[in-house]
Write a protein that holds these residues in place. Structure first.
Motif, PDB file in Angstrom:
ATOM      1  N   VAL A  21       3.335  27.551   5.882  1.00 12.55           N
ATOM      2  CA  VAL A  21       4.175  26.756   6.783  1.00 12.55           C
ATOM      3  C   VAL A  21       4.812  25.596   6.027  1.00 12.55           C
ATOM      4  O   VAL A  21       4.181  24.991   5.161  1.00 12.55           O
ATOM      5  N   ALA A  22       6.093  25.307   6.345  1.00 14.60           N
ATOM      6  CA  ALA A  22       6.801  24.168   5.728  1.00 14.60           C
ATOM      7  C   ALA A  22       7.469  23.338   6.811  1.00 14.60           C
ATOM      8  O   ALA A  22       7.973  23.888   7.802  1.00 14.60           O
ATOM      9  N   ARG A  23       7.510  22.037   6.601  1.00 15.13           N
ATOM     10  CA  ARG A  23       8.207  21.157   7.555  1.00 15.13           C
ATOM     11  C   ARG A  23       9.714  21.292   7.363  1.00 15.13           C
ATOM     12  O   ARG A  23      10.192  21.506   6.247  1.00 15.13           O
ATOM     13  N   ILE A  24      10.477  21.140   8.453  1.00 14.50           N
ATOM     14  CA  ILE A  24      11.942  21.239   8.391  1.00 14.50           C
ATOM     15  C   ILE A  24      12.533  19.834   8.442  1.00 14.50           C
ATOM     16  O   ILE A  24      12.205  19.069   9.351  1.00 14.50           O
ATOM     17  N   PRO A  25      13.411  19.485   7.505  1.00 13.39           N
ATOM     18  CA  PRO A  25      14.077  18.179   7.610  1.00 13.39           C
ATOM     19  C   PRO A  25      14.861  18.073   8.925  1.00 13.39           C
ATOM     20  O   PRO A  25      15.327  19.083   9.461  1.00 13.39           O
ATOM     21  N   ASP A  26      15.030  16.828   9.408  1.00 17.25           N
ATOM     22  CA  ASP A  26      15.683  16.605  10.707  1.00 17.25           C
ATOM     23  C   ASP A  26      17.089  17.196  10.774  1.00 17.25           C
ATOM     24  O   ASP A  26      17.551  17.605  11.834  1.00 17.25           O
ATOM     25  N   ALA A  27      17.768  17.220   9.632  1.00 13.73           N
ATOM     26  CA  ALA A  27      19.155  17.681   9.646  1.00 13.73           C
ATOM     27  C   ALA A  27      19.285  19.197   9.854  1.00 13.73           C
ATOM     28  O   ALA A  27      20.381  19.691  10.118  1.00 13.73           O
ATOM     29  N   TRP A  28      18.159  19.893   9.739  1.00 15.32           N
ATOM     30  CA  TRP A  28      18.206  21.363   9.870  1.00 15.32           C
ATOM     31  C   TRP A  28      17.848  21.760  11.302  1.00 15.32           C
ATOM     32  O   TRP A  28      16.849  21.310  11.849  1.00 15.32           O
ATOM     33  N   SER A  29      18.659  22.657  11.892  1.00 19.00           N
ATOM     34  CA  SER A  29      18.320  23.190  13.214  1.00 19.00           C
ATOM     35  C   SER A  29      17.274  24.300  13.046  1.00 19.00           C
ATOM     36  O   SER A  29      17.098  24.851  11.950  1.00 19.00           O
ATOM     37  N   PHE A  30      16.598  24.641  14.139  1.00 19.18           N
ATOM     38  CA  PHE A  30      15.657  25.770  14.098  1.00 19.18           C
ATOM     39  C   PHE A  30      16.384  27.051  13.670  1.00 19.18           C
ATOM     40  O   PHE A  30      15.854  27.863  12.923  1.00 19.18           O
ATOM     41  N   GLU A  31      17.620  27.198  14.178  1.00 13.60           N
ATOM     42  CA  GLU A  31      18.368  28.429  13.887  1.00 13.60           C
ATOM     43  C   GLU A  31      18.690  28.530  12.395  1.00 13.60           C
ATOM     44  O   GLU A  31      18.629  29.612  11.814  1.00 13.60           O
ATOM     45  N   GLU A  32      19.022  27.424  11.771  1.00 14.50           N
ATOM     46  CA  GLU A  32      19.317  27.450  10.325  1.00 14.50           C
ATOM     47  C   GLU A  32      18.046  27.692   9.515  1.00 14.50           C
ATOM     48  O   GLU A  32      18.055  28.443   8.541  1.00 14.50           O
ATOM     49  N   ALA A  33      16.965  27.036   9.931  1.00 20.11           N
ATOM     50  CA  ALA A  33      15.722  27.128   9.149  1.00 20.11           C
ATOM     51  C   ALA A  33      15.032  28.483   9.311  1.00 20.11           C
ATOM     52  O   ALA A  33      14.280  28.913   8.428  1.00 20.11           O
ATOM     53  N   ALA A  34      15.304  29.165  10.420  1.00 13.21           N
ATOM     54  CA  ALA A  34      14.559  30.388  10.750  1.00 13.21           C
ATOM     55  C   ALA A  34      14.674  31.456   9.675  1.00 13.21           C
ATOM     56  O   ALA A  34      13.747  32.228   9.458  1.00 13.21           O
ATOM     57  N   GLY A  35      15.810  31.523   8.984  1.00  9.83           N
ATOM     58  CA  GLY A  35      16.028  32.630   8.050  1.00  9.83           C
ATOM     59  C   GLY A  35      15.751  32.303   6.593  1.00  9.83           C
ATOM     60  O   GLY A  35      16.094  33.093   5.709  1.00  9.83           O
ATOM     61  N   LEU A  36      15.105  31.164   6.326  1.00  6.94           N
ATOM     62  CA  LEU A  36      14.972  30.754   4.924  1.00  6.94           C
ATOM     63  C   LEU A  36      13.837  31.438   4.165  1.00  6.94           C
ATOM     64  O   LEU A  36      13.973  31.764   2.982  1.00  6.94           O
ATOM     65  N   ALA A  37      12.692  31.649   4.819  1.00  7.00           N
ATOM     66  CA  ALA A  37      11.462  31.905   4.055  1.00  7.00           C
ATOM     67  C   ALA A  37      11.455  33.234   3.307  1.00  7.00           C
ATOM     68  O   ALA A  37      11.142  33.269   2.114  1.00  7.00           O
ATOM     69  N   THR A  38      11.786  34.329   3.970  1.00  7.84           N
ATOM     70  CA  THR A  38      11.596  35.633   3.323  1.00  7.84           C
ATOM     71  C   THR A  38      12.515  35.818   2.123  1.00  7.84           C
ATOM     72  O   THR A  38      12.089  36.296   1.060  1.00  7.84           O
ATOM     73  N   CYS A  39      13.787  35.433   2.266  1.00  4.86           N
ATOM     74  CA  CYS A  39      14.693  35.651   1.130  1.00  4.86           C
ATOM     75  C   CYS A  39      14.340  34.704  -0.024  1.00  4.86           C
ATOM     76  O   CYS A  39      14.394  35.109  -1.200  1.00  4.86           O
ATOM     77  N   TYR A  40      13.914  33.475   0.284  1.00  2.00           N
ATOM     78  CA  TYR A  40      13.470  32.546  -0.768  1.00  2.00           C
ATOM     79  C   TYR A  40      12.235  33.118  -1.481  1.00  2.00           C
ATOM     80  O   TYR A  40      12.168  33.169  -2.709  1.00  2.00           O
ATOM     81  N   MET A  41      11.256  33.568  -0.687  1.00  2.00           N
ATOM     82  CA  MET A  41      10.009  34.077  -1.280  1.00  2.00           C
ATOM     83  C   MET A  41      10.283  35.308  -2.154  1.00  2.00           C
ATOM     84  O   MET A  41       9.769  35.422  -3.272  1.00  2.00           O
ATOM     85  N   THR A  42      11.132  36.215  -1.654  1.00  2.00           N
ATOM     86  CA  THR A  42      11.386  37.434  -2.430  1.00  2.00           C
ATOM     87  C   THR A  42      12.198  37.098  -3.681  1.00  2.00           C
ATOM     88  O   THR A  42      12.021  37.717  -4.739  1.00  2.00           O
ATOM     89  N   ALA A  43      13.085  36.104  -3.576  1.00  2.00           N
ATOM     90  CA  ALA A  43      13.838  35.673  -4.763  1.00  2.00           C
ATOM     91  C   ALA A  43      12.895  35.105  -5.821  1.00  2.00           C
ATOM     92  O   ALA A  43      13.073  35.347  -7.023  1.00  2.00           O
ATOM     93  N   VAL A  44      11.889  34.356  -5.381  1.00  6.11           N
ATOM     94  CA  VAL A  44      10.889  33.840  -6.331  1.00  6.11           C
ATOM     95  C   VAL A  44      10.197  35.003  -7.048  1.00  6.11           C
ATOM     96  O   VAL A  44      10.009  34.977  -8.272  1.00  6.11           O
ATOM     97  N   VAL A  45       9.851  36.048  -6.302  1.00  5.72           N
ATOM     98  CA  VAL A  45       9.185  37.205  -6.924  1.00  5.72           C
ATOM     99  C   VAL A  45      10.152  37.891  -7.895  1.00  5.72           C
ATOM    100  O   VAL A  45       9.768  38.285  -9.006  1.00  5.72           O
ATOM    101  N   GLY A  46      11.419  38.012  -7.492  1.00  2.00           N
ATOM    102  CA  GLY A  46      12.401  38.672  -8.357  1.00  2.00           C
ATOM    103  C   GLY A  46      12.565  37.959  -9.684  1.00  2.00           C
ATOM    104  O   GLY A  46      12.666  38.601 -10.742  1.00  2.00           O
ATOM    105  N   LEU A  47      12.566  36.630  -9.650  1.00  2.00           N
ATOM    106  CA  LEU A  47      12.762  35.877 -10.893  1.00  2.00           C
ATOM    107  C   LEU A  47      11.438  35.694 -11.645  1.00  2.00           C
ATOM    108  O   LEU A  47      11.390  35.851 -12.872  1.00  2.00           O
ATOM    109  N   GLY A  48      10.377  35.388 -10.919  1.00  2.00           N
ATOM    110  CA  GLY A  48       9.103  35.104 -11.570  1.00  2.00           C
ATOM    111  C   GLY A  48       8.415  36.354 -12.109  1.00  2.00           C
ATOM    112  O   GLY A  48       7.766  36.317 -13.157  1.00  2.00           O
ATOM    113  N   LEU A  49       8.563  37.466 -11.396  1.00  2.00           N
ATOM    114  CA  LEU A  49       7.903  38.711 -11.809  1.00  2.00           C
ATOM    115  C   LEU A  49       8.933  39.685 -12.383  1.00  2.00           C
ATOM    116  O   LEU A  49       8.731  40.262 -13.449  1.00  2.00           O
TER     117      LEU A  49
END
Ligand SMILES: NC(=O)c1ccc[n+]([C@@H]2O[C@H](COP(=O)([O-])OP(=O)(O)OC[C@H]3O[C@@H](n4cnc5c(N)ncnc54)[C@H](OP(=O)(O)O)[C@@H]3O)[C@@H](O)[C@H]2O)c1
Length: 344
Positions: free
Chosen positions: A115-143
């Protein structure tokens, strides 16, 4: 306590290819001291969602509550939770591996480290789609590319620092996240190229930091990528964020370079890279093999607070509740271009 306060609505598929139905259950209880109960406010649709519901991928067990991505408000915390309090606005790495941890429901329970906190400037709708693509990108670059990722706090033995990279599928959610993380991880002089339909080129360059964007359908694509590198040599590495590389794309690689190719697992057949290309297939579930993975979501929170990580793609609101989720799955099945589908 009123009945309403103890209830959870789940949007579940009862079998493969079945439309989602609404089922009511008790709110999932905290079962461990490091768990957080989240009232889900917005859900982002991923290709994996329709592949699980429509094709039974990933060893799906029915009934299935899908959902990898979402954002909402903390409603309860376990005794050992230190980073969150009731009322915090958060996003999370949800998981349909168990119905209580999936995002297609009004309440889900997750371990604090997801779980991560969302800065005030981000709406729920904007923040909702961040985690999976960020996490998979980390795997793509790190692994996939075995690159060090300095925005994670763990020190990594990885040493590969490409001077040029081509991202195939820069306008996909994963490609857009990969572009941003390449910019964060590599020196500013690094040449970062991306393929997409031309209508997304300005976004890839101005918002996501690509050096140049190339037409994914151009027969000159590989020649253009080589020409964008010093001496016309070609790129050190390719990250394939959509499993879209054809034989011609590999001509973008420098014949005398490290010739690395990282391809995301799409559920389809692995792409055969030509001889001499170091090809690695990666997927989100490889995350534990990435150095610094335990810090991954906290690192995303830091990047958001610093303004270093931006909304990868514009959000498209497709509806509300079960009808919105069903519509989102259908749109995702038919194909999505350069946007993240979100349901409230
Ligand atoms: N295994 C895992 O853990 C994992 C995790 C995340 C994602 N994935 C997989 O990775 C893939 C991408 O996921 P996503 O969420 O990023 O998808 P997405 O955002 O829905 O992808 C749509 C985008 O893909 C682009 N695209 C499709 N084929 C392309 C090609 N041949 N060349 C260049 N661009 C192409 C389209 O570009 P234009 O509109 O510009 O033409 C479109 O913008 C999916 O197959 C997904 O299942 C796997």
């Amino acid at each position: 306590m009123s009945t309403q306060n103890t209830q959870n609505k789940q949007y579940a598929a009862l079998g493969q290819g079945q439309p989602l139905t609404t089922q009511t259950s008790a709110k999932p209880a905290l079962e461990a001291a490091d768990e957080v109960l989240i009232r889900v406010r917005a859900v982002a649709i991923n290709p994996a969602d329709y592949k699980m519901v429509g094709q039974g991928q990933r060893g799906t067990v029915w009934p299935l509550v899908p959902g990898l991505d979402g954002a909402g408000v903390v409603e309860a915390v376990g005794a050992d939770v230190r980073r969150f309090a009731v009322g915090d606005r958060v996003l999370a790495m949800f998981s349909p591996a168990a119905n209580r941890t999936a995002s297609y429901q009004t309440h889900a329970v997750l371990r604090e480290q997801k779980v991560a906190r969302i800065p005030d400037a981000w709406s729920f709708e904007e923040a909702a789609g961040l985690a999976t693509c960020y996490m998979t990108a980390v795997v793509g670059l790190g692994l996939g590319l075995a690159m060090p990722l300095p925005f994670l706090t763990d020190s990594s033995p990885n040493t590969f620092q490409p001077s040029s990279v081509l991202v195939v599928g820069g306008s996909s959610a994963l490609g857009a996240a990969t572009l941003q993380l390449l910019r964060l991880a590599l020196p500013p002089s690094t040449i970062i190229l991306a393929t997409s339909s031309p209508k997304h080129h300005s976004h890839l360059v101005s918002a996501l930091g690509a050096t140049a964007a190339l037409d994914r359908n151009s027969p000159e694509l590989a020649a253009q990528a080589r020409a964008a590198c010093p001496g016309g040599r070609g790129v050190d590495a390719i990250v394939d964020a959509v499993g879209g590389a054809d034989a011609a794309v590999f001509d973008a690689l420098d014949p005398a370079g490290p010739r690395r190719y990282a391809q995301v697992w799409t559920g389809g057949a692995e792409i055969d890279a030509p001889a001499g290309v170091d090809s690695v297939l990666f997927r989100g579930r490889d995350l534990p093999r990435v150095h610094g993975a335990a810090d991954l979501v906290t690192a995303l929170q830091r990047l958001l607070e610093q303004g270093a990580y931006k909304l990868p793609l514009p959000v498209s609101l497709v509806g509300h509740g079960v009808d919105g989720l069903q519509r989102g799955l259908e749109l995702m099945r038919r194909s999505v271009s350069g946007e993240k589908l979100v349901v409230t």
